[in-house]
Design a protein around this motif. Structure first.
Motif, mmCIF file in Angstrom:
data_model
loop_
_atom_site.group_PDB
_atom_site.id
_atom_site.type_symbol
_atom_site.label_atom_id
_atom_site.label_comp_id
_atom_site.label_asym_id
_atom_site.label_seq_id
_atom_site.Cartn_x
_atom_site.Cartn_y
_atom_site.Cartn_z
ATOM 1 N N VAL A 119 42.207 54.211 57.794
ATOM 2 C CA VAL A 119 43.245 54.341 58.813
ATOM 3 C C VAL A 119 43.509 52.921 59.303
ATOM 4 O O VAL A 119 42.635 52.057 59.219
ATOM 5 C CB VAL A 119 42.849 55.274 59.988
ATOM 6 N N ILE B 158 38.047 55.890 54.475
ATOM 7 C CA ILE B 158 38.174 57.346 54.651
ATOM 8 C C ILE B 158 38.259 58.008 53.272
ATOM 9 O O ILE B 158 37.540 58.953 52.986
ATOM 10 C CB ILE B 158 39.435 57.712 55.476
ATOM 11 N N ASN C 14 35.794 69.905 57.660
ATOM 12 C CA ASN C 14 36.515 69.082 58.617
ATOM 13 C C ASN C 14 36.074 67.646 58.501
ATOM 14 O O ASN C 14 34.883 67.363 58.356
ATOM 15 C CB ASN C 14 36.252 69.569 60.043
ATOM 16 N N GLY C 15 37.034 66.736 58.550
ATOM 17 C CA GLY C 15 36.721 65.319 58.513
ATOM 18 C C GLY C 15 36.506 64.771 57.108
ATOM 19 O O GLY C 15 36.160 63.600 56.939
ATOM 20 N N ALA C 16 36.744 65.600 56.090
ATOM 21 C CA ALA C 16 36.515 65.178 54.702
ATOM 22 C C ALA C 16 37.516 64.131 54.237
ATOM 23 O O ALA C 16 37.237 63.352 53.332
ATOM 24 C CB ALA C 16 36.583 66.391 53.772
ATOM 25 N N GLY C 17 38.709 64.166 54.847
ATOM 26 C CA GLY C 17 39.768 63.249 54.418
ATOM 27 C C GLY C 17 40.970 63.978 53.824
ATOM 28 O O GLY C 17 41.839 63.354 53.218
ATOM 29 N N LYS C 18 41.045 65.292 54.026
ATOM 30 C CA LYS C 18 42.133 66.096 53.448
ATOM 31 C C LYS C 18 43.498 65.675 53.993
ATOM 32 O O LYS C 18 44.439 65.453 53.234
ATOM 33 C CB LYS C 18 41.892 67.594 53.709
ATOM 34 N N SER C 19 43.586 65.576 55.323
ATOM 35 C CA SER C 19 44.877 65.187 55.914
ATOM 36 C C SER C 19 45.216 63.744 55.569
ATOM 37 O O SER C 19 46.381 63.410 55.352
ATOM 38 C CB SER C 19 44.862 65.372 57.438
ATOM 39 N N THR C 20 44.187 62.907 55.511
ATOM 40 C CA THR C 20 44.426 61.510 55.118
ATOM 41 C C THR C 20 45.040 61.466 53.725
ATOM 42 O O THR C 20 46.027 60.760 53.492
ATOM 43 C CB THR C 20 43.103 60.713 55.157
#
Ligand code: ADP
Ligand code: MG
Ligand code: MG
Length: 254
Positions: free
Chosen positions: A13, A20, A40-46
């Motif tokens: 980010v 990330i 959650n927090g794996a980096g999917k949205s990233t």
């Protein structure tokens, strides 16, 4: 030729050097539906935001090729016009802009990029009504401002309608199923399934296996800690549901 070819993608980010995405590789061929599942927090949205070119991320390594083009060299709006569609986890409200107007503007931007003329008003109305009917979007929703006061289910319907209208080549759905009841989930799934064609590719990101009972993927990837730790066929989604993510993340923690 691959529709989307991601090679050893690394990203952070902005304003942070912490990695990330730590070397993601995946290839989507035309006609394929790939699911990405992860905690959650794996980096999917990233991952989905980097594909769409949303601001706030820095690609520090690797490449993304879309339909033979260097996707990372394109601005976000260029990517959209080239047929990359990202459905958001949290749809934005656009007060003062009727859904129909928004759809028409977006469609014409896409047509312009392809060197096509603006759609005739009557043709647009026909196309919109046919799609709305197919997806169970009531007429009055088309007149209302984009997403303003829409229920969760209505937002998802509106989004699938938008996707249908824009006729994207690559659809990325980032937890489009989050917070949906089973009826709304089926609406999203039916809409997405109706868009499956031999030319189009889809990346369906989800935390839960539930959506994949309705949108059956060709390939399932497990994303954990910024890496794809396992890929397989649809049965991998069931295995994940049964075992939880822990079984996959522990094995790769070292
Ligand atoms: P997922 O969608 O799989 O839940 P995200 O891609 O949203 O994961 O986030 C991956 C990691 O990156 C998390 O550790 C999250 O805290 C961190 N992260 C995401 N966005 C930002 C940001 N804008 N600033 C700092 N850290 C972020
Ligand atoms: Mg999350
Ligand atoms: Mg997310």
């Amino acid at each position: 030729m691959a529709l989307l070819d991601i090679k050893d993608l690394h990203a952070t980010v902005e304003d942070d050097t912490k990695a990330i995405l730590k070397g993601i590789s995946l290839t989507i061929k035309p006609g394929e539906v790939h699911a990405v599942m992860g905690p959650n927090g794996a980096g999917k949205s990233t991952l989905s935001n980097v594909i769409a070119g949303r601001p706030g991320y820095t690609v520090t390594g690797g490449s993304i090729t879309y339909d033979g083009q260097d996707l990372l060299a394109m601005e976000a709006d260029e990517r959209a016009r080239a047929g990359v569609f990202l459905a958001f986890q949290y749809p934005v409200e656009i007060p003062g802009v009727a859904t129909a107007t928004f759809l028409k503007t977006a469609l014409n931007a896409r047509r312009k990029a392809n060197g096509e003329p603006e759609i005739e008003a009557l043709d647009f109305m026909k196309m919109m009504k046919a799609n709305a009917k197919r997806l169970g979007v009531p007429d009055d929703m088309l007149k209302r401002p984009v997403n303003v006061g829409f229920s969760g289910g209505e937002k998802k319907r509106a989004e699938v309608l938008q996707m249908a209208m824009l006729e994207p080549r690559l659809c990325v759905l980032d937890e489009t199923d989050s917070g949906l009841d089973i009826d709304a989930l089926k609406v999203v799934a039916d809409g997405v399934n109706a868009l499956r064609t031999p030319e189009r590719g889809m990346l369906v990101i989800t935390h839960y296996q539930r959506l994949l009972n309705y949108i059956v993927p060709d390939v399932v990837h497990v994303l954990a800690g910024g890496r794809i730790v396992k890929s397989g066929d649809r049965t991998l989604a069931e295995e994940l549901e049964a075992k939880g993510y822990g079984a996959f993340t522990e094995a790769t923690a070292a």
